[in-house]
Design an enzyme around this catalytic site. Structure first.
Site, short mmCIF file in Angstrom:
data_model
loop_
_atom_site.label_atom_id
_atom_site.label_comp_id
_atom_site.label_asym_id
_atom_site.label_seq_id
_atom_site.Cartn_x
_atom_site.Cartn_y
_atom_site.Cartn_z
N ASP A 1 0.82 -1.21 0.00
CA ASP A 1 0.00 0.00 0.00
C ASP A 1 0.85 1.27 0.00
OD1 ASP A 1 -2.68 -1.13 0.05
OD2 ASP A 1 -2.19 -1.85 2.05
N HIS B 1 0.54 4.11 -2.78
CA HIS B 1 0.29 5.47 -2.32
C HIS B 1 1.23 6.46 -3.00
CE1 HIS B 1 -0.60 8.68 0.65
NE2 HIS B 1 0.71 8.87 0.69
N GLU C 1 1.07 5.42 5.72
CA GLU C 1 2.22 6.31 5.74
C GLU C 1 1.92 7.53 6.61
OE1 GLU C 1 5.08 5.45 3.98
OE2 GLU C 1 3.96 3.60 3.63
#
Length: 299
Positions: free
Chosen positions: A67, A71, A273
């Site tokens: 992910d 992203h 993140e």
């Protein structure tokens, strides 16, 4: 047949728990691509610059990674004047956005599905001018990401997320918030605020049937202290799809424009993140990119 394709991957994706060699994936992609470029992502800034550079030409991009890689790449790709089609090949721990797209978790099988070119234009979320695919959140969700043991993450994958979540929920601290959604202001105390575009968190399907990546709104979930144990139960019953409507300790609604302020200042987790903090403005980028989806997915 795709005229000019680009395959982007990070070094750790090749060592993912799926254990599939890059060569097997590349063989599949080359069969349906006239020209296939391969770009190994070593430094995030270098990848960002490469993808945003209009002189680098490609019609379709495959992203092999987790992910975090998705992203990074998606935020860069959506800035191009002519955006390419995008295929996600799961190579990370949770692969939540790929799950939301209805793709297989085996990257080789996902490569085959993306070659079918079932492209669907999907909304993206945005915060302070940057895009996210799956979610933005503060509180438990951000603390969970920060508490994940990277050594355990490499060895046991998704289990490390649940282990971190259990610990974080035991130590969860409430914070005060003021949230303005489409002009309406609410305030209170919470242990987590989650703004969702995708339908999975930590491999678990969220129990909110209204989540749709093509409706030009985001789903907002506010978890009060009383709802922390319910969140833990959602994670525990992974795979079940009972919807949650009105539940004590949980507020759920939709909006297209959001302003979030907290006291104290909280770190913002976007797709796993940590890149920002409150106060933050969150919105929608309607139909920002076309993604290859599973054949049963419609948005």
């Amino acid at each position: 047949m795709i005229k000019r394709g680009l395959f982007v991957y990070n070094q750790s994706a090749g060592k993912s728990q799926n254990g599939k060699p890059l060569a097997e994936i590349l063989d599949i992609l080359k069969q349906g691509t006239e020209t296939l470029l391969v770009h190994e992502g070593k430094d995030p800034e270098e990848v960002k610059e490469f993808l945003e550079d209009e002189e680098n030409l490609f019609d379709f991009v495959w992203i092999f990674g987790g992910d975090g890689s998705v992203h990074l790449c998606v935020d860069s790709l959506r800035r191009r004047k002519k955006v390419p089609g995008v295929g996600i090949l799961p190579g990370g721990t949770c692969n939540d956005f790929a799950r939301s797209l209805g793709l297989p978790m085996d990257p080789v099988q996902a490569a085959k599905v993306t070659m079918e070119q079932n492209l669907v234009w999907i909304d993206l979320g945005c915060y302070n001018g940057r895009a996210f695919t799956n979610f933005a959140g503060v509180g438990i969700i951000a603390d969970t990401s920060e508490n994940i043991d990277e050594g355990a993450k490499e060895k046991i994958g998704r289990v490390s997320y649940f282990m971190s979540a259990w610990q974080t929920m035991r130590d969860a601290e409430t914070f005060s918030y003021t949230l303005t959604a489409d002009g309406e202001k609410i305030s209170g105390d919470a242990v987590m605020i989650l703004v969702c575009n995708g339908r999975f968190i930590g491999t678990v399907g969220l129990p909110f049937p209204t989540i749709n990546m093509g409706d030009e709104v985001l789903d907002i979930v506010i978890l009060e202290d009383a709802g922390a144990m319910l969140f833990r139960e959602w994670l525990h019953r992974s795979g079940k799809k009972e919807p949650v409507w009105d539940t004590e300790g949980v507020k759920h609604f939709q909006a297209g424009s959001i302003r979030l302020e907290t006291s104290p200042v909280k770190k913002l987790d976007t797709d796993g993140e940590i890149e920002a903090e409150t106060p933050v403005d969150i919105g929608v980028l309607p139909k920002a990119l076309a993604f290859a989806c599973g054949q049963d997915e419609r948005f």
